[in-house]
Design a protein around this motif. Sequence first.
Motif, mmCIF file in Angstrom:
data_model
loop_
_atom_site.group_PDB
_atom_site.id
_atom_site.type_symbol
_atom_site.label_atom_id
_atom_site.label_comp_id
_atom_site.label_asym_id
_atom_site.label_seq_id
_atom_site.Cartn_x
_atom_site.Cartn_y
_atom_site.Cartn_z
ATOM 1 N N GLU A 93 0.831 -1.194 0.000
ATOM 2 C CA GLU A 93 0.000 0.000 0.000
ATOM 3 C C GLU A 93 0.871 1.251 0.000
ATOM 4 O O GLU A 93 1.703 1.432 0.895
ATOM 5 C CB GLU A 93 -0.922 0.012 1.219
ATOM 6 C CG GLU A 93 -1.947 -1.107 1.214
ATOM 7 C CD GLU A 93 -2.885 -1.012 0.024
ATOM 8 O OE1 GLU A 93 -3.230 0.126 -0.385
ATOM 9 O OE2 GLU A 93 -3.261 -2.069 -0.517
ATOM 10 N N PRO A 94 0.694 2.136 -0.985
ATOM 11 C CA PRO A 94 1.565 3.319 -1.090
ATOM 12 C C PRO A 94 1.631 4.164 0.170
ATOM 13 O O PRO A 94 2.720 4.586 0.585
ATOM 14 C CB PRO A 94 0.954 4.085 -2.263
ATOM 15 C CG PRO A 94 0.316 3.037 -3.105
ATOM 16 C CD PRO A 94 -0.229 2.039 -2.135
ATOM 17 N N LEU A 95 0.491 4.437 0.819
ATOM 18 C CA LEU A 95 0.513 5.297 2.003
ATOM 19 C C LEU A 95 1.225 4.637 3.178
ATOM 20 O O LEU A 95 1.790 5.321 4.034
ATOM 21 C CB LEU A 95 -0.908 5.695 2.401
ATOM 22 C CG LEU A 95 -1.591 6.723 1.496
ATOM 23 C CD1 LEU A 95 -2.995 7.017 1.994
ATOM 24 C CD2 LEU A 95 -0.777 8.007 1.411
ATOM 25 N N ASP A 96 1.228 3.292 3.212
ATOM 26 C CA ASP A 96 1.955 2.600 4.276
ATOM 27 C C ASP A 96 3.450 2.860 4.177
ATOM 28 O O ASP A 96 4.155 2.866 5.195
ATOM 29 C CB ASP A 96 1.693 1.091 4.211
ATOM 30 C CG ASP A 96 0.273 0.725 4.611
ATOM 31 O OD1 ASP A 96 -0.433 1.598 5.157
ATOM 32 O OD2 ASP A 96 -0.130 -0.432 4.373
ATOM 33 N N ARG A 97 3.940 3.091 2.957
ATOM 34 C CA ARG A 97 5.373 3.352 2.772
ATOM 35 C C ARG A 97 5.782 4.663 3.444
ATOM 36 O O ARG A 97 6.909 4.798 3.920
ATOM 37 C CB ARG A 97 5.704 3.421 1.273
ATOM 38 C CG ARG A 97 5.363 2.153 0.513
ATOM 39 C CD ARG A 97 5.394 2.360 -0.995
ATOM 40 N NE ARG A 97 4.681 1.280 -1.667
ATOM 41 C CZ ARG A 97 4.275 1.332 -2.935
ATOM 42 N NH1 ARG A 97 4.528 2.422 -3.665
ATOM 43 N NH2 ARG A 97 3.622 0.307 -3.462
ATOM 44 N N GLU A 134 -1.605 9.323 -6.663
ATOM 45 C CA GLU A 134 -2.150 10.606 -6.218
ATOM 46 C C GLU A 134 -2.293 10.650 -4.704
ATOM 47 O O GLU A 134 -2.170 11.715 -4.090
ATOM 48 C CB GLU A 134 -3.497 10.878 -6.889
ATOM 49 C CG GLU A 134 -3.380 11.332 -8.339
ATOM 50 C CD GLU A 134 -2.527 12.590 -8.489
ATOM 51 O OE1 GLU A 134 -2.715 13.544 -7.703
ATOM 52 O OE2 GLU A 134 -1.677 12.618 -9.403
ATOM 53 N N SER A 135 -2.526 9.479 -4.092
ATOM 54 C CA SER A 135 -2.664 9.454 -2.638
ATOM 55 C C SER A 135 -1.362 9.853 -1.956
ATOM 56 O O SER A 135 -1.376 10.592 -0.957
ATOM 57 C CB SER A 135 -3.105 8.064 -2.168
ATOM 58 O OG SER A 135 -2.139 7.072 -2.499
ATOM 59 N N LEU A 136 -0.225 9.403 -2.499
ATOM 60 C CA LEU A 136 1.068 9.792 -1.928
ATOM 61 C C LEU A 136 1.344 11.269 -2.148
ATOM 62 O O LEU A 136 1.798 11.972 -1.244
ATOM 63 C CB LEU A 136 2.181 8.940 -2.542
ATOM 64 C CG LEU A 136 2.563 7.656 -1.807
ATOM 65 C CD1 LEU A 136 3.549 6.836 -2.628
ATOM 66 C CD2 LEU A 136 3.151 7.968 -0.434
ATOM 67 N N LYS A 137 1.073 11.758 -3.348
ATOM 68 C CA LYS A 137 1.295 13.181 -3.626
ATOM 69 C C LYS A 137 0.422 14.056 -2.730
ATOM 70 O O LYS A 137 0.883 15.056 -2.180
ATOM 71 C CB LYS A 137 1.013 13.477 -5.108
ATOM 72 C CG LYS A 137 2.008 12.844 -6.060
ATOM 73 C CD LYS A 137 1.652 13.099 -7.509
ATOM 74 C CE LYS A 137 2.032 14.482 -7.956
ATOM 75 N NZ LYS A 137 1.902 14.652 -9.427
ATOM 76 N N ASP A 138 -0.844 13.644 -2.563
ATOM 77 C CA ASP A 138 -1.736 14.416 -1.702
ATOM 78 C C ASP A 138 -1.263 14.396 -0.255
ATOM 79 O O ASP A 138 -1.351 15.409 0.459
ATOM 80 C CB ASP A 138 -3.167 13.861 -1.789
ATOM 81 C CG ASP A 138 -3.845 14.187 -3.109
ATOM 82 O OD1 ASP A 138 -3.350 15.089 -3.820
ATOM 83 O OD2 ASP A 138 -4.859 13.534 -3.436
ATOM 84 N N GLU A 143 1.190 17.161 4.400
ATOM 85 C CA GLU A 143 2.182 17.253 5.475
ATOM 86 C C GLU A 143 2.954 18.570 5.395
ATOM 87 O O GLU A 143 3.248 19.188 6.422
ATOM 88 C CB GLU A 143 3.127 16.059 5.424
ATOM 89 C CG GLU A 143 2.468 14.701 5.667
ATOM 90 C CD GLU A 143 1.796 14.614 7.029
ATOM 91 O OE1 GLU A 143 2.195 15.331 7.956
ATOM 92 O OE2 GLU A 143 0.858 13.799 7.170
ATOM 93 N N PHE A 144 3.283 19.019 4.188
ATOM 94 C CA PHE A 144 3.969 20.315 4.065
ATOM 95 C C PHE A 144 3.023 21.459 4.410
ATOM 96 O O PHE A 144 3.440 22.466 4.998
ATOM 97 C CB PHE A 144 4.544 20.498 2.662
ATOM 98 C CG PHE A 144 5.893 19.879 2.473
ATOM 99 C CD1 PHE A 144 7.001 20.359 3.159
ATOM 100 C CD2 PHE A 144 6.073 18.798 1.614
ATOM 101 C CE1 PHE A 144 8.259 19.789 2.992
ATOM 102 C CE2 PHE A 144 7.324 18.219 1.440
ATOM 103 C CZ PHE A 144 8.414 18.717 2.135
ATOM 104 N N PHE A 153 5.831 21.914 -5.264
ATOM 105 C CA PHE A 153 6.114 21.571 -6.653
ATOM 106 C C PHE A 153 6.844 20.228 -6.706
ATOM 107 O O PHE A 153 7.768 19.991 -5.930
ATOM 108 C CB PHE A 153 6.969 22.657 -7.310
ATOM 109 C CG PHE A 153 6.300 23.997 -7.370
ATOM 110 C CD1 PHE A 153 5.561 24.362 -8.483
ATOM 111 C CD2 PHE A 153 6.394 24.892 -6.309
ATOM 112 C CE1 PHE A 153 4.928 25.606 -8.532
ATOM 113 C CE2 PHE A 153 5.773 26.128 -6.358
ATOM 114 C CZ PHE A 153 5.034 26.479 -7.475
ATOM 115 N N PHE A 154 6.412 19.377 -7.628
ATOM 116 C CA PHE A 154 7.077 18.098 -7.865
ATOM 117 C C PHE A 154 7.868 18.242 -9.156
ATOM 118 O O PHE A 154 7.306 18.229 -10.257
ATOM 119 C CB PHE A 154 6.046 16.969 -7.961
ATOM 120 C CG PHE A 154 5.250 16.775 -6.697
ATOM 121 C CD1 PHE A 154 5.725 15.968 -5.679
ATOM 122 C CD2 PHE A 154 4.028 17.407 -6.528
ATOM 123 C CE1 PHE A 154 5.007 15.783 -4.508
ATOM 124 C CE2 PHE A 154 3.298 17.235 -5.365
ATOM 125 C CZ PHE A 154 3.788 16.418 -4.347
#
Length: 328
Positions: A93-97, A134-138, A143-144, A153-154
Amino acid sequence: MGKLTVVDLFSGAGGFSLGFRKAGFEIKVAIDINHSAARTYSANFPNTIVIEDDIRSISGDDIIHLVGGEVDIVIGSPPCEPYTGANPLRMKEPLDRLYLDEKGELTLEYIRLVGELSPKIFVMENVPSITNTESLKDAIRLEFRRVGYEKIFFNYLKAEDYGNPSRRIRVFISNIPLDPPKSSRYVMVWDAIKDLSDPKTYNEVPNHEVQEVNERKLKEIAKTEIDDYLTMFRGSSGRNIPLYIRLNPNKLAPTVMGNSRFIHPYENRFLTVREQARLMSYPDFHVFLGSRDDQFNQVGEAVPVALSTAIARQIMSEYYARDIRSVA
């Protein structure tokens, strides 16, 4: 007005810092938990305070005290292992990372310190897969935002576009857009290493010693043709990733990783640490300390110096050209 001050979190061997120093910034504090990397950094940045410690035990107030005032720029490279597809143990799961992996949580520690230091600019480097959903980017934006930075910006940059002799695409997450001017040409493998003298003879270039291998391995190397490889390892997606590639002298080198060992284009041996460092655009005066494996890891885990220099020069040129101090 004095030089703009920089703090480097997860500083490693100093590839990110070196570009900023070349561009005219003053690197005040660097932090890394790895003993060999901290030794390497200290040897090459004698005027920088190097903290060898777990970043989770360090506060922004600690750093401000050492700097003696406010911090202008925060850079850094939290561990990429939780996010990279080359890691067969990467969480599904991406968010778990980001939130459950012990090393992945260090990205949150970087963000915490950015919030506590309130720099005018921050730049955080990692593998592109830290943003592959998108869940990780969001989550990173959130957090920022929590620590006071609304615009994120990515920036996806290829090191080879800036004169690095090996391929490397990384995302630089920042509060300003990054798009440095690109080099006019690519630097190929042989361009980077052809002038190094034979490491078997006496020379004054540091970290340029041949790695001895057993007879069986030597025979395998001798049979390996240009662009071929000795073995592979399996990444998290099941994709096989080549190891021990014989480099093509007229091409860019593949991405240098911590476990990378390349075969010389013309000689039946692995590259020396110095030759590998050349592929990451490190200057020869930058000395690597620790065991040979430590040195290779420091090279492979770095921000290529050509790329860090391009980023730093863009920031320096724009700093006074617009009200960059208001972006935080």
